[in-house]
Write a protein that holds these residues in place. Sequence first.
Motif, PDB file in Angstrom:
ATOM      1  N   PRO A  12       0.799  -1.232   0.000  1.00  0.00           N
ATOM      2  CA  PRO A  12       0.000   0.000   0.000  1.00  0.00           C
ATOM      3  C   PRO A  12       0.830   1.279   0.000  1.00  0.00           C
ATOM      4  CG  PRO A  12      -0.040  -1.013   2.166  1.00  0.00           C
ATOM      5  CD  PRO A  12       0.752  -1.926   1.295  1.00  0.00           C
ATOM      6  N   GLU A  14       1.754   4.741  -2.388  1.00  0.00           N
ATOM      7  CA  GLU A  14       1.081   5.533  -3.408  1.00  0.00           C
ATOM      8  C   GLU A  14       1.718   5.485  -4.789  1.00  0.00           C
ATOM      9  OE1 GLU A  14      -1.585   7.351  -3.737  1.00  0.00           O
ATOM     10  OE2 GLU A  14      -2.400   7.076  -1.745  1.00  0.00           O
ATOM     11  N   ALA A  87      -8.346   2.163  -8.364  1.00  0.00           N
ATOM     12  CA  ALA A  87      -7.465   2.792  -7.356  1.00  0.00           C
ATOM     13  C   ALA A  87      -7.842   4.261  -7.155  1.00  0.00           C
ATOM     14  CB  ALA A  87      -6.009   2.668  -7.785  1.00  0.00           C
ATOM     15  N   CYS A  92      -7.582   4.142  -3.128  1.00  0.00           N
ATOM     16  CA  CYS A  92      -6.585   3.215  -2.566  1.00  0.00           C
ATOM     17  C   CYS A  92      -5.390   3.222  -3.522  1.00  0.00           C
ATOM     18  CB  CYS A  92      -7.166   1.810  -2.421  1.00  0.00           C
ATOM     19  SG  CYS A  92      -7.622   1.048  -3.987  1.00  0.00           S
ATOM     20  N   THR A  93      -4.405   2.401  -3.261  1.00  0.00           N
ATOM     21  CA  THR A  93      -3.219   2.395  -4.131  1.00  0.00           C
ATOM     22  C   THR A  93      -3.346   1.309  -5.191  1.00  0.00           C
ATOM     23  OG1 THR A  93      -1.993   0.797  -2.800  1.00  0.00           O
ATOM     24  CG2 THR A  93      -1.821   3.115  -2.152  1.00  0.00           C
ATOM     25  N   GLU A  96      -2.494  -2.127  -3.879  1.00  0.00           N
ATOM     26  CA  GLU A  96      -3.562  -2.844  -3.166  1.00  0.00           C
ATOM     27  C   GLU A  96      -4.517  -3.518  -4.140  1.00  0.00           C
ATOM     28  OE1 GLU A  96      -4.338  -0.485   0.987  1.00  0.00           O
ATOM     29  OE2 GLU A  96      -4.580   0.681  -0.853  1.00  0.00           O
ATOM     30  N   ARG A  99      -2.690  -6.637  -5.476  1.00  0.00           N
ATOM     31  CA  ARG A  99      -2.673  -7.754  -4.518  1.00  0.00           C
ATOM     32  C   ARG A  99      -4.035  -8.436  -4.445  1.00  0.00           C
ATOM     33  NH1 ARG A  99       0.219 -10.340  -0.943  1.00  0.00           N
ATOM     34  NH2 ARG A  99       2.097  -9.088  -1.017  1.00  0.00           N
ATOM     35  N   SER A 100      -5.092  -7.642  -4.560  1.00  0.00           N
ATOM     36  CA  SER A 100      -6.445  -8.201  -4.493  1.00  0.00           C
ATOM     37  C   SER A 100      -6.807  -8.929  -5.791  1.00  0.00           C
ATOM     38  CB  SER A 100      -7.437  -7.069  -4.228  1.00  0.00           C
ATOM     39  OG  SER A 100      -8.733  -7.555  -4.147  1.00  0.00           O
ATOM     40  N   ALA A 417      -8.823  -3.068   1.398  1.00  0.00           N
ATOM     41  CA  ALA A 417      -8.867  -2.270   0.162  1.00  0.00           C
ATOM     42  C   ALA A 417      -8.473  -3.175  -1.012  1.00  0.00           C
ATOM     43  CB  ALA A 417      -7.898  -1.102   0.270  1.00  0.00           C
ATOM     44  N   PRO A 418      -8.977  -2.944  -2.217  1.00  0.00           N
ATOM     45  CA  PRO A 418      -9.853  -1.850  -2.640  1.00  0.00           C
ATOM     46  C   PRO A 418     -11.303  -2.115  -2.222  1.00  0.00           C
ATOM     47  CG  PRO A 418      -9.400  -3.314  -4.496  1.00  0.00           C
ATOM     48  CD  PRO A 418      -8.592  -3.825  -3.342  1.00  0.00           C
TER      49      PRO A 418
END
Length: 452
Positions: A12, A14, A87, A92-93, A96, A99-100, A417-418
């Motif tokens: 996470p 930016e 994002a 969110c970044t 993130e 990764r999701s 997140a997200p």
Amino acid sequence: MQYFLDVVLPIPLERLFTYKITSAEAAFLKPGMRVAVPFGKSKIYTALAYNVHQSVPQVYDAKEIYQILDESPIVNAYQLKHWVWIANYYMCTLGEVLRSALPSAFLLESETLILPNKEVEVDEMGLKDDEFLVFEALQHQSALKIAEVSGIVDKKNVLPLVNRLVQKGVVLQKEELYEQYKPKLVRYVKLGEEYQAEAKLEQLLQELTRAPKQCQGVLSLFQLQAVNKKPIKVTDLEQESGASKAVIKALIDKSILEEFHIRTDRVQQQTESASIDQIILNPYQSKALEVVKSGFSEGKPVLLHGVTSAGKTEVYFKLIQATLNQGKQALYLLPEIALTSQLIQRLRHYFGSKVSVYHSKYSIHERVEVWNNVLENAGKAQIVIGARSSLFLPYSNLGLVVVDEEHESSFKQFDPAPRYHARDAALVLASYHGAHCILGSATPSIESMANA
């Protein structure tokens, strides 16, 4: 001339991070490929290549990448564009979202290995009991994993112990990447090249009269080949001949049988069993289908409002068939996969092996296989049915998105997140692909009614 690569790290933070690459790597790398990169003091992460450029970073010295993990991109341009939107819109970044979105098997992590330091004379008397146990184990093994050190000293947290050994110069630490996904390989057998000729085969059967079980194994192989023209699995041969694994192994060791492996999907598909033409729409369904198509012709998403059991599913099936006829992919989004086994059976009844399912109940291996099938636009992934995570798959030719029960709160992800809403993200995804989108519900959400 220097080349640099901006990457998205699955953390996470930016911003994108820049790494140094060679001119050969710059020519080979494309956005969407995975690269292993050093980050921090010793950690290695899997990052996603974002863009290659020649601008030197101003604030820090760029490190070199560790290795390139893919031969071709596993994430396409549509996905990257969609993930950037998610994002920005859901604050969110990009890391993130990455990764999701990616199956965890794609995100290789480094594992710390403990190696003996051969350049140092170790004072064994100066070591504590637990330190000596690790030192002694390293006299017999070339390296130990953290979990193995934990087992040797019978403690859960061994990092302080490892740090003490590193400071004393007894051991060295090394980071090594490990792959989580392993393809499923099925064992097959065939008759050895030497015995393909009839004379040789006759001679072989005569020689095997003193080994009746081995002889039965060879004869059973012929019977299976006569009935089934496909390759013969080892398990089928064992079952047919009644021979044990040891008998089959003996035949392979003697080169009478040749062993080979074929890569197989973990999720087995059924073949098509019915025609979509068998679905006859009633007048109300036919009218709804016409209205939906006219909405699509104007390039707009359509809200289908129909009471429970009114037959919305049959309308979806007709739209899916029309999409497949154009050679495009269809995505069928559902709020919860637990409620949908019946719907999956109905889809497979009409569309057979074209249907793939994607959700969190699948193992990491199964998810990787579905991802690869969608990426390759394979015949077995023309229709994807799944929960909200199936939005992230690498569609390259999406023609239709169906969001069933669009009012359901399960489409909204709250943690981590997200924190996206799958219905809204699906509308954006469809617009990027130029695909049609239909939302269906007996009790539409207020925002969908207002938009319609």
